[in-house]
Design a protein around this motif. Structure first.
Motif, PDB file in Angstrom:
ATOM      1  N   GLY A  12      40.557  45.678 -30.776  1.00 21.37           N
ATOM      2  CA  GLY A  12      40.161  44.301 -31.048  1.00 21.37           C
ATOM      3  C   GLY A  12      39.319  43.679 -29.952  1.00 21.37           C
ATOM      4  N   ASN A  13      38.919  44.487 -28.971  1.00 21.34           N
ATOM      5  CA  ASN A  13      38.076  43.984 -27.879  1.00 21.34           C
ATOM      6  C   ASN A  13      36.643  43.822 -28.352  1.00 21.34           C
ATOM      7  N   ARG A  14      36.011  42.737 -27.943  1.00 23.16           N
ATOM      8  CA  ARG A  14      34.613  42.491 -28.306  1.00 23.16           C
ATOM      9  C   ARG A  14      33.702  43.431 -27.541  1.00 23.16           C
ATOM     10  N   MET A  15      32.749  43.997 -28.262  1.00 20.44           N
ATOM     11  CA  MET A  15      31.744  44.865 -27.657  1.00 20.44           C
ATOM     12  C   MET A  15      30.373  44.290 -28.031  1.00 20.44           C
ATOM     13  N   PHE A  16      29.652  43.802 -27.037  1.00 16.68           N
ATOM     14  CA  PHE A  16      28.399  43.097 -27.265  1.00 16.68           C
ATOM     15  C   PHE A  16      27.205  44.040 -27.232  1.00 16.68           C
TER      16      PHE A  16
ATOM     17  N   ILE B 186      25.250  33.015 -34.151  1.00 15.06           N
ATOM     18  CA  ILE B 186      24.206  33.946 -33.736  1.00 15.06           C
ATOM     19  C   ILE B 186      24.816  35.173 -33.025  1.00 15.06           C
ATOM     20  N   LEU B 187      26.006  35.013 -32.463  1.00 12.61           N
ATOM     21  CA  LEU B 187      26.679  36.116 -31.769  1.00 12.61           C
ATOM     22  C   LEU B 187      27.511  36.910 -32.767  1.00 12.61           C
ATOM     23  N   LYS B 188      27.317  38.215 -32.758  1.00 11.83           N
ATOM     24  CA  LYS B 188      28.032  39.084 -33.694  1.00 11.83           C
ATOM     25  C   LYS B 188      28.526  40.358 -32.998  1.00 11.83           C
ATOM     26  N   PRO B 189      29.388  40.195 -31.977  1.00 15.70           N
ATOM     27  CA  PRO B 189      29.875  41.400 -31.310  1.00 15.70           C
ATOM     28  C   PRO B 189      30.747  42.240 -32.232  1.00 15.70           C
TER      29      PRO B 189
ATOM     30  N   TYR C 167      28.344  46.378 -24.443  1.00 17.81           N
ATOM     31  CA  TYR C 167      28.870  45.865 -23.186  1.00 17.81           C
ATOM     32  C   TYR C 167      30.213  45.201 -23.464  1.00 17.81           C
ATOM     33  N   SER C 168      31.157  45.390 -22.560  1.00 15.87           N
ATOM     34  CA  SER C 168      32.463  44.750 -22.715  1.00 15.87           C
ATOM     35  C   SER C 168      32.347  43.281 -22.326  1.00 15.87           C
TER      36      SER C 168
END
Length: 110
Positions: free
Chosen positions: A46-50, A37-40, A12-13
């Motif tokens: 370089g955009n985070r993808m969860f 705990i968050l590791k996107p 998810y973006s």
């Protein structure tokens, strides 16, 4: 809290996440920096993808900070000390809330 995310999605973006939680993307970025705990994943831009696992952890962080009023440090400590126990309780509460919503829908249809 009921998230409006497409199930079975691998990533998810940050925009989708922010919209689902009804918060600014900057808060999600801040939490990403604050909580180990968050590791996107990050894409080529370089955009985070969860991942769905990140979403569960974000739900837990949201619950602790926004719904229960924990400070960030308090939430971090709580997660480290009893992460499994807290996550289990949170999942039970979430399932019960979903059941309640379904029962209310059925009741309204009667």
């Amino acid at each position: 809290m009921h998230l409006e995310l497409t199930p079975d999605k691998r990533y998810y973006s940050i925009g989708e996440i922010a919209k689902a939680f009804n918060v600014n993307a900057s808060l999600i970025r801040f939490w990403d920096k604050e909580f180990d705990i968050l590791k996107p994943k990050k894409n080529a831009k370089g955009n985070r993808m969860f991942t769905p696992e990140d979403v569960k952890n974000l739900q837990l962080i949201y619950h602790l900070v926004k719904e229960r009023g924990f400070t960030l440090e308090g939430a971090k400590t709580h997660l480290k000390e009893g992460q499994k126990k807290t996550l289990d309780k949170f999942e039970i509460i979430s399932k019960l809330e979903n059941i309640k919503a379904q029962l209310n829908t059925i009741k309204n249809q009667l």
